[in-house]
Design a protein around this motif. Structure first.
Motif, PDB file in Angstrom:
ATOM      1  N   SER A   1       0.846  -1.192   0.000  1.00 47.80           N
ATOM      2  CA  SER A   1       0.000   0.000   0.000  1.00 47.80           C
ATOM      3  C   SER A   1       0.878   1.237   0.000  1.00 47.80           C
ATOM      4  CB  SER A   1      -0.969   0.000   1.187  1.00 47.80           C
ATOM      5  OG  SER A   1      -0.267   0.158   2.384  1.00 47.80           O
ATOM      6  N   GLY A   2       0.282   2.359  -0.349  1.00 50.45           N
ATOM      7  CA  GLY A   2       1.045   3.600  -0.459  1.00 50.45           C
ATOM      8  C   GLY A   2       1.263   3.966  -1.914  1.00 50.45           C
ATOM      9  N   GLU A   3       1.936   5.071  -2.139  1.00 54.18           N
ATOM     10  CA  GLU A   3       2.135   5.551  -3.511  1.00 54.18           C
ATOM     11  C   GLU A   3       3.596   5.876  -3.803  1.00 54.18           C
ATOM     12  OE1 GLU A   3      -0.530   8.453  -2.346  1.00 54.18           O
ATOM     13  OE2 GLU A   3      -1.646   6.598  -1.968  1.00 54.18           O
ATOM     14  N   ILE A   4       3.957   5.649  -5.050  1.00 56.35           N
ATOM     15  CA  ILE A   4       5.275   6.047  -5.545  1.00 56.35           C
ATOM     16  C   ILE A   4       5.070   6.992  -6.715  1.00 56.35           C
ATOM     17  CG2 ILE A   4       7.373   5.252  -6.714  1.00 56.35           C
ATOM     18  CD1 ILE A   4       7.079   2.636  -5.174  1.00 56.35           C
ATOM     19  N   TYR A   5       5.695   8.163  -6.629  1.00 54.82           N
ATOM     20  CA  TYR A   5       5.654   9.111  -7.737  1.00 54.82           C
ATOM     21  C   TYR A   5       7.055   9.310  -8.281  1.00 54.82           C
ATOM     22  CZ  TYR A   5       1.039  10.445  -5.995  1.00 54.82           C
ATOM     23  OH  TYR A   5      -0.260  10.427  -5.588  1.00 54.82           O
ATOM     24  N   ILE A   6       7.168   9.352  -9.609  1.00 52.97           N
ATOM     25  CA  ILE A   6       8.399   9.828 -10.227  1.00 52.97           C
ATOM     26  C   ILE A   6       7.978  11.088 -10.960  1.00 52.97           C
ATOM     27  CG2 ILE A   6      10.256   9.371 -11.882  1.00 52.97           C
ATOM     28  CD1 ILE A   6      10.053   6.421 -11.190  1.00 52.97           C
ATOM     29  N   GLY A   7       8.583  12.215 -10.562  1.00 52.76           N
ATOM     30  CA  GLY A   7       8.059  13.495 -11.021  1.00 52.76           C
ATOM     31  C   GLY A   7       6.624  13.594 -10.510  1.00 52.76           C
ATOM     32  N   PRO A   8       5.701  14.092 -11.314  1.00 53.31           N
ATOM     33  CA  PRO A   8       4.325  14.239 -10.836  1.00 53.31           C
ATOM     34  C   PRO A   8       3.493  12.974 -11.036  1.00 53.31           C
ATOM     35  CG  PRO A   8       4.557  15.254 -12.992  1.00 53.31           C
ATOM     36  CD  PRO A   8       5.906  14.671 -12.652  1.00 53.31           C
ATOM     37  N   GLU A   9       4.088  11.936 -11.661  1.00 51.40           N
ATOM     38  CA  GLU A   9       3.269  10.796 -12.070  1.00 51.40           C
ATOM     39  C   GLU A   9       3.251   9.641 -11.090  1.00 51.40           C
ATOM     40  OE1 GLU A   9       3.485   9.417 -16.268  1.00 51.40           O
ATOM     41  OE2 GLU A   9       4.736  11.235 -16.467  1.00 51.40           O
ATOM     42  N   LEU A  10       2.061   9.160 -10.813  1.00 51.18           N
ATOM     43  CA  LEU A  10       1.893   7.987  -9.956  1.00 51.18           C
ATOM     44  C   LEU A  10       2.398   6.760 -10.707  1.00 51.18           C
ATOM     45  CD1 LEU A  10       0.747   6.864  -7.286  1.00 51.18           C
ATOM     46  CD2 LEU A  10      -1.422   6.519  -8.490  1.00 51.18           C
ATOM     47  N   MET A  11       3.290   5.987 -10.076  1.00 46.94           N
ATOM     48  CA  MET A  11       3.960   4.886 -10.766  1.00 46.94           C
ATOM     49  C   MET A  11       3.423   3.511 -10.394  1.00 46.94           C
ATOM     50  SD  MET A  11       6.364   5.694 -12.832  1.00 46.94           S
ATOM     51  CE  MET A  11       6.082   7.330 -13.466  1.00 46.94           C
ATOM     52  N   ASN A  12       2.565   3.445  -9.384  1.00 49.71           N
ATOM     53  CA  ASN A  12       2.190   2.136  -8.835  1.00 49.71           C
ATOM     54  C   ASN A  12       1.859   1.077  -9.886  1.00 49.71           C
ATOM     55  OD1 ASN A  12       2.165   3.930  -6.641  1.00 49.71           O
ATOM     56  ND2 ASN A  12       0.919   2.497  -5.459  1.00 49.71           N
ATOM     57  N   ASN A  13       1.160   1.486 -10.934  1.00 53.73           N
ATOM     58  CA  ASN A  13       0.762   0.498 -11.935  1.00 53.73           C
ATOM     59  C   ASN A  13       1.498   0.644 -13.261  1.00 53.73           C
ATOM     60  OD1 ASN A  13      -1.147  -0.854 -10.240  1.00 53.73           O
ATOM     61  ND2 ASN A  13      -2.413   0.986 -10.430  1.00 53.73           N
ATOM     62  N   VAL A  14       2.596   1.375 -13.232  1.00 56.11           N
ATOM     63  CA  VAL A  14       3.388   1.549 -14.449  1.00 56.11           C
ATOM     64  C   VAL A  14       4.451   0.456 -14.493  1.00 56.11           C
ATOM     65  CG1 VAL A  14       4.957   3.110 -15.687  1.00 56.11           C
ATOM     66  CG2 VAL A  14       2.993   4.049 -14.421  1.00 56.11           C
ATOM     67  N   PRO A  15       4.564  -0.297 -15.576  1.00 54.49           N
ATOM     68  CA  PRO A  15       5.573  -1.366 -15.635  1.00 54.49           C
ATOM     69  C   PRO A  15       6.999  -0.784 -15.624  1.00 54.49           C
ATOM     70  CG  PRO A  15       4.473  -1.113 -17.760  1.00 54.49           C
ATOM     71  CD  PRO A  15       3.747  -0.230 -16.808  1.00 54.49           C
ATOM     72  N   PRO A  16       7.955  -1.583 -15.149  1.00 57.45           N
ATOM     73  CA  PRO A  16       9.336  -1.088 -14.999  1.00 57.45           C
ATOM     74  C   PRO A  16       9.876  -0.407 -16.256  1.00 57.45           C
ATOM     75  CG  PRO A  16       9.165  -3.326 -14.162  1.00 57.45           C
ATOM     76  CD  PRO A  16       7.821  -2.968 -14.702  1.00 57.45           C
ATOM     77  N   LYS A  17       9.637  -0.996 -17.403  1.00 58.79           N
ATOM     78  CA  LYS A  17      10.177  -0.460 -18.669  1.00 58.79           C
ATOM     79  C   LYS A  17       9.721   0.963 -18.946  1.00 58.79           C
ATOM     80  CE  LYS A  17      11.216  -4.413 -21.574  1.00 58.79           C
ATOM     81  NZ  LYS A  17      10.530  -5.632 -21.112  1.00 58.79           N
ATOM     82  N   LYS A  18       8.535   1.297 -18.445  1.00 63.46           N
ATOM     83  CA  LYS A  18       7.984   2.612 -18.745  1.00 63.46           C
ATOM     84  C   LYS A  18       8.278   3.628 -17.656  1.00 63.46           C
ATOM     85  CE  LYS A  18       4.850   1.340 -22.221  1.00 63.46           C
ATOM     86  NZ  LYS A  18       3.494   0.893 -22.535  1.00 63.46           N
ATOM     87  N   ARG A  19       9.082   3.247 -16.662  1.00 59.16           N
ATOM     88  CA  ARG A  19       9.323   4.190 -15.561  1.00 59.16           C
ATOM     89  C   ARG A  19      10.484   5.134 -15.836  1.00 59.16           C
ATOM     90  NH1 ARG A  19       7.573   1.468  -9.769  1.00 59.16           N
ATOM     91  NH2 ARG A  19       5.694   0.503 -10.586  1.00 59.16           N
ATOM     92  N   ASP A  20      11.203   4.889 -16.887  1.00 58.90           N
ATOM     93  CA  ASP A  20      12.345   5.728 -17.253  1.00 58.90           C
ATOM     94  C   ASP A  20      13.389   5.799 -16.135  1.00 58.90           C
ATOM     95  OD1 ASP A  20      13.912   7.221 -18.849  1.00 58.90           O
ATOM     96  OD2 ASP A  20      12.741   9.067 -18.710  1.00 58.90           O
ATOM     97  N   ILE A  21      13.702   4.612 -15.609  1.00 56.28           N
ATOM     98  CA  ILE A  21      14.733   4.501 -14.585  1.00 56.28           C
ATOM     99  C   ILE A  21      15.801   3.536 -15.098  1.00 56.28           C
ATOM    100  CG2 ILE A  21      13.304   5.004 -12.546  1.00 56.28           C
ATOM    101  CD1 ILE A  21      13.839   1.468 -13.071  1.00 56.28           C
ATOM    102  N   ALA A  22      16.991   3.597 -14.517  1.00 59.78           N
ATOM    103  CA  ALA A  22      18.004   2.596 -14.833  1.00 59.78           C
ATOM    104  C   ALA A  22      18.553   2.082 -13.521  1.00 59.78           C
ATOM    105  CB  ALA A  22      19.122   3.207 -15.669  1.00 59.78           C
ATOM    106  N   MET A  23      18.695   0.780 -13.441  1.00 58.93           N
ATOM    107  CA  MET A  23      19.118   0.181 -12.173  1.00 58.93           C
ATOM    108  C   MET A  23      20.466  -0.511 -12.326  1.00 58.93           C
ATOM    109  SD  MET A  23      16.704  -1.594  -9.465  1.00 58.93           S
ATOM    110  CE  MET A  23      17.298  -2.429  -7.992  1.00 58.93           C
ATOM    111  N   VAL A  24      21.313  -0.351 -11.318  1.00 63.69           N
ATOM    112  CA  VAL A  24      22.602  -1.031 -11.284  1.00 63.69           C
ATOM    113  C   VAL A  24      22.613  -1.925 -10.047  1.00 63.69           C
ATOM    114  CG1 VAL A  24      25.114  -0.760 -11.183  1.00 63.69           C
ATOM    115  CG2 VAL A  24      23.732   0.932 -12.410  1.00 63.69           C
ATOM    116  N   PHE A  25      22.921  -3.210 -10.269  1.00 62.30           N
ATOM    117  CA  PHE A  25      22.875  -4.178  -9.171  1.00 62.30           C
ATOM    118  C   PHE A  25      24.278  -4.541  -8.691  1.00 62.30           C
ATOM    119  CE2 PHE A  25      19.239  -4.862 -11.940  1.00 62.30           C
ATOM    120  CZ  PHE A  25      18.175  -4.958 -11.055  1.00 62.30           C
ATOM    121  N   GLN A  26      24.301  -5.154  -7.522  1.00 64.13           N
ATOM    122  CA  GLN A  26      25.552  -5.636  -6.947  1.00 64.13           C
ATOM    123  C   GLN A  26      26.224  -6.678  -7.846  1.00 64.13           C
ATOM    124  OE1 GLN A  26      24.965  -7.124  -3.011  1.00 64.13           O
ATOM    125  NE2 GLN A  26      26.934  -8.163  -2.923  1.00 64.13           N
ATOM    126  N   ASN A  27      25.410  -7.554  -8.432  1.00 70.62           N
ATOM    127  CA  ASN A  27      25.986  -8.638  -9.246  1.00 70.62           C
ATOM    128  C   ASN A  27      26.094  -8.256 -10.725  1.00 70.62           C
ATOM    129  OD1 ASN A  27      23.379  -8.650 -10.068  1.00 70.62           O
ATOM    130  ND2 ASN A  27      22.865 -10.667  -9.261  1.00 70.62           N
TER     131      ASN A  27
END
Ligand SMILES: Nc1ncnc2c1ncn2[C@@H]1O[C@H](COP(=O)(O)OP(=O)(O)O)[C@@H](O)[C@H]1O
Ligand SMILES: [Mg+2]
Length: 377
Positions: A59-85
């Motif tokens: 529960s709760g909300e995540i916003y990137i900029g003004p947009e609610l991201m809860n139901n936005v798939p990862p590909k459309k979030r315009d983020i890039a992730m770097v992992f430990q492995n």
């Protein structure tokens, strides 16, 4: 570019399971370098993965900029992730690894080529572009993982312990390179680590977590100098802060911190604040960082001063052992049942078993409520 807002974020991995992230509220500003730090299992990765869209929000909300991201798939979030492995594709060359995300987005071939090469140059991996990941060292792989993230010009970078698999020296070097990268790109970064040194040196702000709860958010200076509670005070700083249990009793000129072996005057400001908040005659915990513990100059001890009258009986400590750490010497002392660490310059020598009169810098004493463990402001 965009900031990230977390609103009353909760996460449980099973229907009736415990919350591993609890009521997390945080505003990460556009362009900020935010570090999540805390012991293993406190919910850092879970929080980051929810921002990435790799885990569902309970529960709760995540916003990137003004947009609610809860139901936005990862590909459309315009983020890039770097992992430990690193998570590189083993059968692709370095070039292909870096180009992959751009191809998915149907970028034109020539533009991909230019972008990959320019970013490879920045990261000093240009000469490795035709190699496969297995032909690279750990540090080189981590650079490729970073390169793959930066070619995409995302709105937000998410990094989960990206340096944990590197040896100590390389970790320190990559730390400064990531800081430099952030300065240049000015893109919002959320960086997860369990290492307080990494957090302190990299973050523009730090979010300290424990058991799924945010303990404190602030600049490294804020967190170090005015920790919110005993957990934060102890988790941040190396060697860790010293805690001594005692009682606040009135004396000449204000409150004194009493234990069975000492009575130390508080600074006038602290004394007034604690009196005002009703801490007279109350049990508290004193926190003092190792750099604010010193040894009294015995020669000067005879001089009358405000600290030398009858009401102040000084803390005495016996040297248990010492550790030489570069320019510092950590002196481990015993004062009755209390253990203290003093940070001294390496050139000062201390004999094991010798006893000294200790001076605690009153201006840097912290006091905690013994029951709640919260800092008394
Ligand atoms: N996929 C999962 N399924 C069930 N429990 C998980 C899962 N991932 C993490 N957890 C649990 O959630 C808690 C927080 O984990 P995590 O976010 O990975 O912590 P951190 O990154 O701070 O070490 C831990 O108790 C962990 O065991
Ligand atoms: Mg983790």
């Amino acid at each position: 570019m965009a900031g990230v807002s977390l609103r009353h974020l909760y996460k449980s991995y099973s229907k009736n399971g415990p919350y591993v992230v609890k009521d997390v509220n945080l505003d990460i500003r556009d362009g900020e370098f935010m570090v999540f730090v805390g012991p293993s299992g406190c919910g850092k990765s879970t929080t980051l993965r929810m921002v990435a869209g790799l885990e569902r929000v309970t529960s709760g909300e995540i916003y990137i900029g003004p947009e609610l991201m809860n139901n936005v798939p990862p590909k459309k979030r315009d983020i890039a992730m770097v992992f430990q492995n690193y998570a590189l594709y083993p059968n692709m060359s370095v070039f292909e690894n870096m180009a992959f995300g751009l191809r998915l987005r149907k970028m034109e071939k020539h533009a991909i080529d230019t972008s990959v090469k320019a970013n490879a140059r920045t990261l000093e991996i240009e000469h490795l572009l035709q190699r496969r990941p297995r032909q690279l060292s750990g540090g080189q792989r981590q650079r490729v993982a970073l390169g793959r993230a930066i070619v995409r010009h995302p709105q937000v970078f998410l990094m989960d312990e990206p340096l944990s698999n590197l040896d100590a020296r390389l970790r320190v070097q990559m730390r400064s390179e990531i800081i430099e990268l952030h300065r240049r790109l000015e893109t919002t970064m959320i960086y997860v680590t369990h290492d307080q040194t990494e957090a302190m040196t990299m973050g523009s702000r730090i979010c300290v977590m424990k058991d799924g709860l945010i303990q404190q958010v602030g600049t490294p200076e804020d967190i170090y100098l005015t920790p919110a509670n005993m957990f934060v005070a102890n988790f941040i700083g190396s060697p860790p802060i010293n805690f001594i249990e005692g009682r606040l009793l009135p004396g000449k000129g204000g409150l004194y911190f009493h234990t069975a072996r000492c009575a130390l005057p508080l600074s006038p400001g602290k004394s007034e604040t604690l009196l005002r908040q009703g801490y007279r005659d109350k049990a508290v915990v004193l926190g003092i960082r190792p750099e604010y513990v010193g040894i009294a100059n015995e020669a000067a001890a005879g001089e009358a001063g405000p600290d030398a009258d009858d009401e102040t009986f000084q803390l005495r400590g016996t040297v248990h052992f010492t550790e030489l750490v570069g320019a510092d010497r950590y002196v481990h002392l015993r004062a009755g049942d209390d253990k203290l660490v003093m940070r001294a310059p390496a050139y000062e020598r201390f004999e094991e078993g010798s006893t000294h009169r200790l001076v605690l810098n009153a201006g840097f004493m912290l006091f905690f409520n013994k029951d709640t463990q919260e800092t008394i402001a």
